[in-house]
Design an enzyme around this catalytic site. Structure first.
Site, short mmCIF file in Angstrom:
data_model
loop_
_atom_site.label_atom_id
_atom_site.label_comp_id
_atom_site.label_asym_id
_atom_site.label_seq_id
_atom_site.Cartn_x
_atom_site.Cartn_y
_atom_site.Cartn_z
N GLU A 49 0.98 -1.30 0.02
CA GLU A 49 -0.05 -0.17 0.17
C GLU A 49 0.88 1.21 -0.15
O GLU A 49 1.78 1.27 0.87
CB GLU A 49 -0.84 -0.13 1.34
CG GLU A 49 -1.72 1.39 1.56
CD GLU A 49 -2.56 1.71 0.37
OE1 GLU A 49 -2.32 2.74 -0.09
OE2 GLU A 49 -3.45 0.84 -0.38
N HIS A 59 -41.39 -2.83 18.63
CA HIS A 59 -42.23 -1.40 18.38
C HIS A 59 -42.05 -0.76 19.72
O HIS A 59 -41.66 -1.18 20.74
CB HIS A 59 -43.73 -1.72 18.55
CG HIS A 59 -44.47 -0.73 18.66
ND1 HIS A 59 -44.99 0.11 17.43
CD2 HIS A 59 -45.29 -0.16 19.82
CE1 HIS A 59 -45.77 1.08 17.92
NE2 HIS A 59 -45.92 1.02 19.32
#
Length: 469
Positions: A35, A448
Protein backbone atom coordinates in the site's frame (compact mmCIF):
# COMPACT_ATOMS: atom_id res chain seq x y z
CA UNK A 1 17.55 -4.56 -4.08
CA UNK A 2 15.75 -6.86 -1.67
CA UNK A 3 13.65 -9.82 -2.78
CA UNK A 4 10.93 -11.67 -0.93
CA UNK A 5 8.64 -14.48 -1.99
CA UNK A 6 5.13 -15.29 -0.84
CA UNK A 7 2.11 -17.35 -1.76
CA UNK A 8 -0.28 -14.38 -2.02
CA UNK A 9 0.44 -10.75 -2.84
CA UNK A 10 -2.32 -8.16 -2.46
CA UNK A 11 -1.82 -4.79 -4.15
CA UNK A 12 -3.83 -2.15 -2.33
CA UNK A 13 -4.95 -2.02 1.31
CA UNK A 14 -8.42 -0.59 0.81
CA UNK A 15 -11.50 -2.43 2.13
CA UNK A 16 -11.21 -5.22 -0.45
CA UNK A 17 -7.46 -5.60 -0.20
CA UNK A 18 -7.08 -5.60 3.56
CA UNK A 19 -10.03 -7.99 4.06
CA UNK A 20 -8.53 -10.33 1.48
CA UNK A 21 -5.13 -10.23 3.21
CA UNK A 22 -6.57 -10.68 6.71
CA UNK A 23 -8.70 -13.66 5.67
CA UNK A 24 -5.76 -15.21 3.81
CA UNK A 25 -3.59 -14.80 6.89
CA UNK A 26 -6.25 -16.43 9.04
CA UNK A 27 -6.24 -19.39 6.62
CA UNK A 28 -2.49 -19.81 7.04
CA UNK A 29 -1.50 -18.39 3.64
CA UNK A 30 1.87 -16.60 3.47
CA UNK A 31 0.58 -13.14 2.50
CA UNK A 32 2.11 -9.76 1.66
CA UNK A 33 0.10 -6.58 1.14
CA UNK A 34 1.45 -3.46 -0.57
CA UNK A 35 0.00 0.00 0.00
CA UNK A 36 1.36 3.40 -1.02
CA UNK A 37 -0.79 5.35 1.46
CA UNK A 38 -2.41 4.55 4.77
CA UNK A 39 -4.30 1.29 5.36
CA UNK A 40 -8.02 1.52 4.68
CA UNK A 41 -7.84 3.05 1.22
CA UNK A 42 -10.18 5.74 -0.08
CA UNK A 43 -13.14 4.55 2.00
CA UNK A 44 -11.50 4.85 5.38
CA UNK A 45 -9.19 7.81 4.72
CA UNK A 46 -10.96 10.17 2.32
CA UNK A 47 -14.35 8.61 1.60
CA UNK A 48 -17.01 6.65 3.47
CA UNK A 49 -15.88 7.19 7.05
CA UNK A 50 -14.73 10.84 7.07
CA UNK A 51 -17.70 11.95 4.95
CA UNK A 52 -20.15 10.38 7.39
CA UNK A 53 -18.37 12.10 10.27
CA UNK A 54 -18.75 15.46 8.51
CA UNK A 55 -22.40 14.72 7.64
CA UNK A 56 -23.14 13.91 11.28
CA UNK A 57 -21.48 17.13 12.48
CA UNK A 58 -23.54 19.11 9.95
CA UNK A 59 -26.76 17.46 11.14
CA UNK A 60 -25.99 18.30 14.76
CA UNK A 61 -25.13 21.91 13.90
CA UNK A 62 -28.36 22.34 11.97
CA UNK A 63 -30.40 20.96 14.87
CA UNK A 64 -28.85 23.42 17.29
CA UNK A 65 -29.29 26.26 14.79
CA UNK A 66 -33.03 25.59 14.66
CA UNK A 67 -33.17 25.53 18.43
CA UNK A 68 -31.40 28.90 18.53
CA UNK A 69 -34.09 30.36 16.31
CA UNK A 70 -36.77 29.31 18.76
CA UNK A 71 -38.40 27.14 16.11
CA UNK A 72 -37.77 23.74 17.64
CA UNK A 73 -41.01 21.74 18.02
CA UNK A 74 -39.30 19.96 20.92
CA UNK A 75 -39.46 23.15 22.96
CA UNK A 76 -35.68 23.47 23.27
CA UNK A 77 -34.03 26.89 23.02
CA UNK A 78 -30.30 27.63 23.01
CA UNK A 79 -28.04 30.56 22.20
CA UNK A 80 -26.68 31.00 18.68
CA UNK A 81 -24.25 28.17 17.86
CA UNK A 82 -20.82 28.60 16.32
CA UNK A 83 -19.12 25.99 14.15
CA UNK A 84 -15.34 25.58 14.27
CA UNK A 85 -14.79 23.43 11.19
CA UNK A 86 -11.09 22.98 11.96
CA UNK A 87 -12.02 21.25 15.23
CA UNK A 88 -14.65 19.17 13.43
CA UNK A 89 -12.06 18.03 10.89
CA UNK A 90 -9.60 17.26 13.69
CA UNK A 91 -12.28 15.06 15.34
CA UNK A 92 -12.88 13.34 12.00
CA UNK A 93 -9.14 12.80 11.54
CA UNK A 94 -8.94 11.22 14.99
CA UNK A 95 -11.57 8.65 14.01
CA UNK A 96 -9.71 7.88 10.78
CA UNK A 97 -6.43 7.54 12.64
CA UNK A 98 -7.89 5.06 15.13
CA UNK A 99 -9.34 2.99 12.31
CA UNK A 100 -6.01 3.12 10.43
CA UNK A 101 -4.31 1.69 13.48
CA UNK A 102 -7.05 -0.91 13.83
CA UNK A 103 -6.58 -2.18 10.26
CA UNK A 104 -2.80 -2.27 10.70
CA UNK A 105 -3.25 -4.22 13.92
CA UNK A 106 -5.59 -6.74 12.29
CA UNK A 107 -3.11 -7.33 9.45
CA UNK A 108 -0.33 -7.89 11.97
CA UNK A 109 -2.53 -10.23 14.01
CA UNK A 110 -3.18 -12.29 10.87
CA UNK A 111 0.61 -12.43 10.23
CA UNK A 112 0.37 -10.45 7.02
CA UNK A 113 3.54 -8.65 5.99
CA UNK A 114 2.88 -5.02 5.01
CA UNK A 115 5.13 -3.25 2.51
CA UNK A 116 4.77 0.53 2.29
CA UNK A 117 5.25 1.86 -1.22
CA UNK A 118 4.03 1.92 -4.81
CA UNK A 119 3.89 -1.43 -6.63
CA UNK A 120 4.75 -1.84 -10.32
CA UNK A 121 4.38 -5.08 -12.26
CA UNK A 122 7.43 -6.70 -13.86
CA UNK A 123 5.35 -9.67 -14.99
CA UNK A 124 2.34 -11.69 -13.82
CA UNK A 125 4.22 -13.08 -10.83
CA UNK A 126 6.59 -10.26 -9.86
CA UNK A 127 6.26 -6.66 -8.74
CA UNK A 128 8.72 -3.97 -7.77
CA UNK A 129 7.89 -1.71 -4.85
CA UNK A 130 9.55 1.66 -4.41
CA UNK A 131 9.85 2.04 -0.64
CA UNK A 132 11.52 4.64 1.58
CA UNK A 133 14.51 2.35 2.03
CA UNK A 134 14.90 1.34 -1.60
CA UNK A 135 13.50 -1.04 -4.17
CA UNK A 136 11.75 -4.18 -2.95
CA UNK A 137 11.04 -7.06 -5.36
CA UNK A 138 8.18 -9.36 -4.45
CA UNK A 139 7.52 -12.69 -6.16
CA UNK A 140 4.18 -14.37 -5.56
CA UNK A 141 2.31 -17.48 -6.66
CA UNK A 142 -0.95 -15.50 -6.74
CA UNK A 143 -1.60 -11.76 -7.02
CA UNK A 144 -4.75 -9.82 -6.15
CA UNK A 145 -5.19 -6.39 -7.72
CA UNK A 146 -7.18 -4.12 -5.39
CA UNK A 147 -6.03 -0.67 -6.52
CA UNK A 148 -9.42 1.02 -6.17
CA UNK A 149 -10.65 4.16 -7.85
CA UNK A 150 -10.05 7.92 -7.98
CA UNK A 151 -12.23 10.99 -8.63
CA UNK A 152 -12.87 11.80 -12.29
CA UNK A 153 -11.35 15.13 -13.31
CA UNK A 154 -13.10 17.29 -15.90
CA UNK A 155 -10.78 18.66 -18.63
CA UNK A 156 -12.47 22.04 -18.31
CA UNK A 157 -12.17 22.03 -14.49
CA UNK A 158 -8.85 20.44 -13.49
CA UNK A 159 -8.35 20.01 -9.77
CA UNK A 160 -6.40 22.81 -8.16
CA UNK A 161 -7.06 26.21 -6.58
CA UNK A 162 -10.80 26.64 -5.98
CA UNK A 163 -11.62 23.42 -7.89
CA UNK A 164 -11.60 20.51 -5.45
CA UNK A 165 -12.53 16.85 -5.26
CA UNK A 166 -14.25 15.11 -2.35
CA UNK A 167 -10.80 14.47 -0.85
CA UNK A 168 -9.99 18.17 -0.42
CA UNK A 169 -13.57 18.95 0.64
CA UNK A 170 -13.23 16.66 3.64
CA UNK A 171 -10.12 18.57 4.78
CA UNK A 172 -11.40 22.17 4.54
CA UNK A 173 -10.58 24.25 7.61
CA UNK A 174 -13.50 26.63 7.15
CA UNK A 175 -16.93 26.54 5.57
CA UNK A 176 -16.93 28.24 2.15
CA UNK A 177 -19.51 31.00 1.87
CA UNK A 178 -20.45 29.82 -1.61
CA UNK A 179 -20.02 26.24 -2.78
CA UNK A 180 -20.76 25.06 -6.32
CA UNK A 181 -21.20 21.32 -6.70
CA UNK A 182 -20.72 19.88 -10.18
CA UNK A 183 -22.62 16.61 -10.29
CA UNK A 184 -25.91 15.72 -8.60
CA UNK A 185 -25.05 12.12 -7.73
CA UNK A 186 -24.78 10.70 -4.24
CA UNK A 187 -21.33 12.14 -3.43
CA UNK A 188 -22.23 15.64 -4.58
CA UNK A 189 -25.53 15.73 -2.72
CA UNK A 190 -24.20 14.14 0.47
CA UNK A 191 -21.46 16.77 0.78
CA UNK A 192 -23.50 19.61 -0.69
CA UNK A 193 -26.30 19.11 1.83
CA UNK A 194 -23.80 18.86 4.68
CA UNK A 195 -22.15 22.18 3.81
CA UNK A 196 -25.53 23.83 3.32
CA UNK A 197 -26.41 22.83 6.88
CA UNK A 198 -23.13 24.35 8.05
CA UNK A 199 -24.01 27.69 6.45
CA UNK A 200 -22.69 27.57 2.88
CA UNK A 201 -24.74 28.86 -0.03
CA UNK A 202 -24.78 25.76 -2.23
CA UNK A 203 -25.56 25.46 -5.94
CA UNK A 204 -25.73 22.04 -7.61
CA UNK A 205 -25.07 21.82 -11.36
CA UNK A 206 -26.36 18.58 -12.89
CA UNK A 207 -26.25 17.75 -16.61
CA UNK A 208 -29.11 15.23 -16.42
CA UNK A 209 -32.83 16.12 -16.08
CA UNK A 210 -32.83 15.18 -12.38
CA UNK A 211 -30.52 14.53 -9.46
CA UNK A 212 -29.74 11.04 -8.16
CA UNK A 213 -30.66 9.65 -11.55
CA UNK A 214 -29.63 6.11 -10.57
CA UNK A 215 -32.66 5.97 -8.26
CA UNK A 216 -36.31 6.17 -9.29
CA UNK A 217 -38.11 9.51 -8.98
CA UNK A 218 -40.53 8.30 -6.28
CA UNK A 219 -37.62 7.34 -4.04
CA UNK A 220 -35.73 10.61 -4.52
CA UNK A 221 -38.72 12.95 -4.12
CA UNK A 222 -38.18 13.51 -0.35
CA UNK A 223 -34.51 14.35 -1.02
CA UNK A 224 -35.44 16.89 -3.72
CA UNK A 225 -37.89 18.47 -1.27
CA UNK A 226 -35.18 18.70 1.38
CA UNK A 227 -32.75 20.33 -1.05
CA UNK A 228 -35.24 23.16 -1.48
CA UNK A 229 -35.77 23.46 2.28
CA UNK A 230 -32.02 23.85 2.76
CA UNK A 231 -31.93 26.65 0.19
CA UNK A 232 -29.82 24.66 -2.25
CA UNK A 233 -30.23 25.85 -5.83
CA UNK A 234 -30.33 22.95 -8.29
CA UNK A 235 -29.59 23.63 -11.96
CA UNK A 236 -30.79 20.67 -14.03
CA UNK A 237 -29.83 19.98 -17.63
CA UNK A 238 -26.87 22.31 -17.03
CA UNK A 239 -23.26 21.71 -18.03
CA UNK A 240 -20.18 23.06 -16.28
CA UNK A 241 -17.91 24.65 -18.86
CA UNK A 242 -14.99 26.02 -16.90
CA UNK A 243 -13.76 28.57 -14.42
CA UNK A 244 -13.89 32.34 -14.80
CA UNK A 245 -12.09 34.80 -12.55
CA UNK A 246 -14.51 37.69 -12.31
CA UNK A 247 -11.84 40.22 -11.49
CA UNK A 248 -14.11 42.25 -9.19
CA UNK A 249 -13.11 43.01 -5.64
CA UNK A 250 -14.59 40.47 -3.26
CA UNK A 251 -16.31 38.53 -6.03
CA UNK A 252 -13.80 35.71 -6.30
CA UNK A 253 -14.26 32.99 -8.89
CA UNK A 254 -17.26 31.87 -10.89
CA UNK A 255 -18.26 28.61 -12.50
CA UNK A 256 -19.23 29.00 -16.15
CA UNK A 257 -22.40 27.03 -16.88
CA UNK A 258 -24.40 26.29 -20.00
CA UNK A 259 -28.03 26.16 -18.86
CA UNK A 260 -30.74 23.80 -20.10
CA UNK A 261 -31.94 26.38 -22.63
CA UNK A 262 -28.46 26.78 -24.12
CA UNK A 263 -27.67 30.09 -22.45
CA UNK A 264 -24.53 30.95 -20.52
CA UNK A 265 -24.54 31.67 -16.81
CA UNK A 266 -22.06 32.26 -14.01
CA UNK A 267 -22.30 30.70 -10.56
CA UNK A 268 -20.27 32.61 -7.98
CA UNK A 269 -18.28 30.22 -5.82
CA UNK A 270 -15.44 30.23 -3.33
CA UNK A 271 -15.00 26.49 -3.88
CA UNK A 272 -16.10 24.28 -6.76
CA UNK A 273 -16.58 20.64 -5.80
CA UNK A 274 -16.43 18.32 -8.82
CA UNK A 275 -18.21 15.00 -8.23
CA UNK A 276 -18.88 13.55 -11.67
CA UNK A 277 -17.91 9.99 -10.85
CA UNK A 278 -14.91 7.83 -10.12
CA UNK A 279 -12.51 5.95 -12.37
CA UNK A 280 -10.54 2.76 -11.75
CA UNK A 281 -6.87 3.19 -10.85
CA UNK A 282 -5.36 1.20 -13.72
CA UNK A 283 -2.39 3.44 -14.49
CA UNK A 284 0.98 3.84 -12.84
CA UNK A 285 1.51 0.26 -11.69
CA UNK A 286 2.68 -1.42 -14.89
CA UNK A 287 -0.54 -2.89 -16.22
CA UNK A 288 1.05 -2.72 -19.66
CA UNK A 289 3.52 -5.39 -18.51
CA UNK A 290 0.75 -7.95 -18.08
CA UNK A 291 -1.99 -8.80 -20.55
CA UNK A 292 -5.36 -8.45 -18.80
CA UNK A 293 -8.67 -8.27 -20.62
CA UNK A 294 -10.72 -5.15 -19.96
CA UNK A 295 -14.44 -4.49 -19.64
CA UNK A 296 -14.37 -0.91 -20.86
CA UNK A 297 -12.03 0.94 -18.52
CA UNK A 298 -12.29 -1.75 -15.83
CA UNK A 299 -10.46 -5.07 -15.41
CA UNK A 300 -12.65 -7.94 -16.61
CA UNK A 301 -13.29 -10.67 -14.02
CA UNK A 302 -15.37 -13.85 -13.80
CA UNK A 303 -17.66 -14.94 -10.96
CA UNK A 304 -14.62 -15.86 -8.88
CA UNK A 305 -12.84 -12.53 -9.53
CA UNK A 306 -10.27 -14.22 -11.77
CA UNK A 307 -8.78 -12.07 -14.51
CA UNK A 308 -7.76 -13.33 -17.94
CA UNK A 309 -4.28 -14.17 -16.58
CA UNK A 310 -3.80 -17.33 -14.55
CA UNK A 311 -2.95 -16.60 -10.91
CA UNK A 312 -4.10 -12.97 -11.05
CA UNK A 313 -7.34 -11.86 -9.38
CA UNK A 314 -8.92 -8.40 -9.23
CA UNK A 315 -11.45 -7.06 -6.72
CA UNK A 316 -13.27 -3.86 -5.82
CA UNK A 317 -13.64 -0.61 -7.72
CA UNK A 318 -11.01 -1.52 -10.30
CA UNK A 319 -13.40 -4.22 -11.57
CA UNK A 320 -16.44 -1.99 -12.13
CA UNK A 321 -19.81 -1.10 -10.68
CA UNK A 322 -21.15 -1.02 -8.12
CA UNK A 323 -18.17 0.79 -6.58
CA UNK A 324 -19.01 -0.05 -2.99
CA UNK A 325 -16.69 -0.92 -0.13
CA UNK A 326 -18.83 -3.84 1.06
CA UNK A 327 -18.77 -5.33 -2.45
CA UNK A 328 -14.98 -5.19 -2.40
CA UNK A 329 -14.87 -6.74 1.07
CA UNK A 330 -17.07 -9.65 0.02
CA UNK A 331 -14.94 -10.23 -3.05
CA UNK A 332 -11.74 -10.05 -1.02
CA UNK A 333 -12.90 -12.61 1.51
CA UNK A 334 -14.02 -14.96 -1.28
CA UNK A 335 -10.73 -14.72 -3.18
CA UNK A 336 -8.71 -15.49 -0.04
CA UNK A 337 -10.76 -18.65 0.48
CA UNK A 338 -10.35 -19.68 -3.18
CA UNK A 339 -6.58 -19.29 -2.87
CA UNK A 340 -6.77 -21.49 0.24
CA UNK A 341 -8.47 -24.20 -1.83
CA UNK A 342 -12.07 -23.64 -0.74
CA UNK A 343 -14.95 -23.87 -3.21
CA UNK A 344 -16.42 -20.38 -3.50
CA UNK A 345 -18.08 -18.18 -6.09
CA UNK A 346 -19.19 -14.56 -6.21
CA UNK A 347 -22.87 -14.32 -5.29
CA UNK A 348 -24.09 -10.82 -6.04
CA UNK A 349 -27.77 -11.57 -5.43
CA UNK A 350 -27.99 -8.59 -3.14
CA UNK A 351 -25.54 -5.73 -2.69
CA UNK A 352 -27.33 -3.02 -0.68
CA UNK A 353 -26.52 0.56 -1.65
CA UNK A 354 -26.95 3.49 0.72
CA UNK A 355 -27.04 7.19 -0.12
CA UNK A 356 -26.37 9.29 3.00
CA UNK A 357 -28.33 12.32 1.89
CA UNK A 358 -31.03 13.91 4.04
CA UNK A 359 -33.18 11.86 4.14
CA UNK A 360 -31.15 8.70 3.50
CA UNK A 361 -31.83 6.28 0.64
CA UNK A 362 -31.43 2.50 0.64
CA UNK A 363 -31.84 0.11 -2.27
CA UNK A 364 -31.39 -3.65 -2.28
CA UNK A 365 -32.14 -6.03 -5.12
CA UNK A 366 -34.32 -5.02 -8.08
CA UNK A 367 -36.15 -1.73 -8.54
CA UNK A 368 -39.85 -1.89 -9.50
CA UNK A 369 -39.00 -1.23 -13.16
CA UNK A 370 -36.29 -3.91 -13.20
CA UNK A 371 -38.65 -6.39 -11.55
CA UNK A 372 -41.47 -5.65 -14.00
CA UNK A 373 -39.22 -6.72 -16.87
CA UNK A 374 -39.17 -10.22 -15.35
CA UNK A 375 -42.92 -10.63 -15.01
CA UNK A 376 -45.93 -9.62 -12.97
CA UNK A 377 -45.13 -8.14 -9.55
CA UNK A 378 -46.69 -6.94 -6.33
CA UNK A 379 -45.56 -3.72 -4.64
CA UNK A 380 -46.18 -2.76 -1.04
CA UNK A 381 -45.30 0.69 0.30
CA UNK A 382 -45.63 1.96 3.85
CA UNK A 383 -45.16 5.68 4.66
CA UNK A 384 -43.29 6.86 7.73
CA UNK A 385 -46.13 9.35 8.35
CA UNK A 386 -47.91 6.32 9.85
CA UNK A 387 -44.91 5.15 11.89
CA UNK A 388 -44.80 6.20 15.54
CA UNK A 389 -41.03 6.03 15.93
CA UNK A 390 -40.43 8.13 12.81
CA UNK A 391 -42.86 10.74 14.12
CA UNK A 392 -41.09 10.97 17.50
CA UNK A 393 -37.82 11.61 15.65
CA UNK A 394 -39.33 14.27 13.36
CA UNK A 395 -38.58 11.96 10.47
CA UNK A 396 -41.93 11.23 8.89
CA UNK A 397 -40.90 12.12 5.34
CA UNK A 398 -40.22 8.81 3.58
CA UNK A 399 -41.34 5.22 3.18
CA UNK A 400 -40.36 1.56 2.85
CA UNK A 401 -41.21 -0.25 -0.38
CA UNK A 402 -41.14 -4.01 -1.06
CA UNK A 403 -41.19 -5.51 -4.57
CA UNK A 404 -42.13 -9.19 -5.01
CA UNK A 405 -43.19 -11.66 -7.66
CA UNK A 406 -46.96 -11.88 -8.01
CA UNK A 407 -47.10 -15.67 -8.33
CA UNK A 408 -45.04 -16.96 -5.41
CA UNK A 409 -44.44 -13.70 -3.48
CA UNK A 410 -40.63 -14.07 -3.65
CA UNK A 411 -39.15 -10.72 -2.66
CA UNK A 412 -37.08 -9.24 -5.50
CA UNK A 413 -36.21 -5.81 -4.19
CA UNK A 414 -36.56 -3.50 -1.20
CA UNK A 415 -36.14 0.27 -1.11
CA UNK A 416 -36.50 2.94 1.56
CA UNK A 417 -36.10 6.67 1.99
CA UNK A 418 -36.18 8.35 5.36
CA UNK A 419 -34.27 9.46 8.40
CA UNK A 420 -31.79 6.79 9.52
CA UNK A 421 -32.95 4.14 7.04
CA UNK A 422 -29.33 3.19 6.30
CA UNK A 423 -29.59 0.95 9.37
CA UNK A 424 -32.40 -1.02 7.71
CA UNK A 425 -30.10 -2.08 4.87
CA UNK A 426 -28.92 -5.15 6.79
CA UNK A 427 -32.47 -6.47 7.21
CA UNK A 428 -33.17 -5.79 3.53
CA UNK A 429 -30.05 -7.63 2.40
CA UNK A 430 -30.67 -10.57 4.69
CA UNK A 431 -34.25 -10.98 3.44
CA UNK A 432 -33.12 -11.07 -0.18
CA UNK A 433 -30.11 -13.30 0.50
CA UNK A 434 -32.28 -15.88 2.27
CA UNK A 435 -34.96 -15.87 -0.42
CA UNK A 436 -37.70 -14.44 1.74
CA UNK A 437 -41.29 -14.29 0.59
CA UNK A 438 -43.73 -11.55 1.56
CA UNK A 439 -45.24 -13.92 4.12
CA UNK A 440 -41.82 -14.39 5.78
CA UNK A 441 -41.39 -10.67 6.35
CA UNK A 442 -45.02 -10.10 7.32
CA UNK A 443 -44.89 -13.01 9.76
CA UNK A 444 -41.70 -11.83 11.50
CA UNK A 445 -42.45 -9.92 14.71
CA UNK A 446 -40.82 -6.49 14.48
CA UNK A 447 -40.06 -4.52 17.63
CA UNK A 448 -42.31 -1.57 18.46
CA UNK A 449 -41.79 1.33 18.25
CA UNK A 450 -39.13 1.20 15.52
CA UNK A 451 -38.84 2.39 11.95
CA UNK A 452 -38.18 -1.23 11.04
CA UNK A 453 -41.89 -1.85 11.50
CA UNK A 454 -42.31 -0.10 8.17
CA UNK A 455 -40.62 -3.11 6.53
CA UNK A 456 -43.20 -5.51 7.95
CA UNK A 457 -46.06 -3.16 7.10
CA UNK A 458 -44.86 -2.79 3.49
CA UNK A 459 -44.94 -6.59 3.12
CA UNK A 460 -48.43 -6.68 4.67
CA UNK A 461 -49.54 -3.97 2.23
CA UNK A 462 -48.29 -6.02 -0.73
CA UNK A 463 -50.33 -8.95 0.61
CA UNK A 464 -53.40 -6.73 0.78
CA UNK A 465 -53.87 -6.35 4.51
CA UNK A 466 -51.72 -3.59 5.97
CA UNK A 467 -52.61 -2.93 9.61
CA UNK A 468 -51.67 0.71 10.16
CA UNK A 469 -52.72 2.43 6.94
Amino acid sequence: MKEISCKLLVIGAGPGGYVCAIRAGQLGIDTVIVEAGKPGGTCLNVGCIPSKALIHAAEEFEKVSHMAGGNSPLGISVSAPVLDLARTVAWKDGIVSRLNSGVAGLLKKARVKTVQGWATFRDGKTVEVETEIGMQVIRAETIVIATGSAPVELPSLPFGGPVISSTETLALSEVPKRLAVVGGGYIGLELGMAFAKMGAKVTVVEALPRVLAQYDAELTRPVVKRLAELGIEVMLGAKAKGLSTQGQAGKGDALLVETSDGKSAKVAADKILVTVGRKPVTEGWGLDQIDLDRAGKFIRIDDQCRTSMRGVFAIGDVTGEPMLAHRAMAQGEMVAEIVAGHKRSWDKRCIPAVCFTDPELVTAGLSPEEAKSQGEIKIGMFPFTANGRAMTRLGEDGFVRVVARADNHLVLGIQAVGQGVSELSTAFGLALEMGARLEDIAGTIHAHPTQGEGFQEAALKALGHALHI
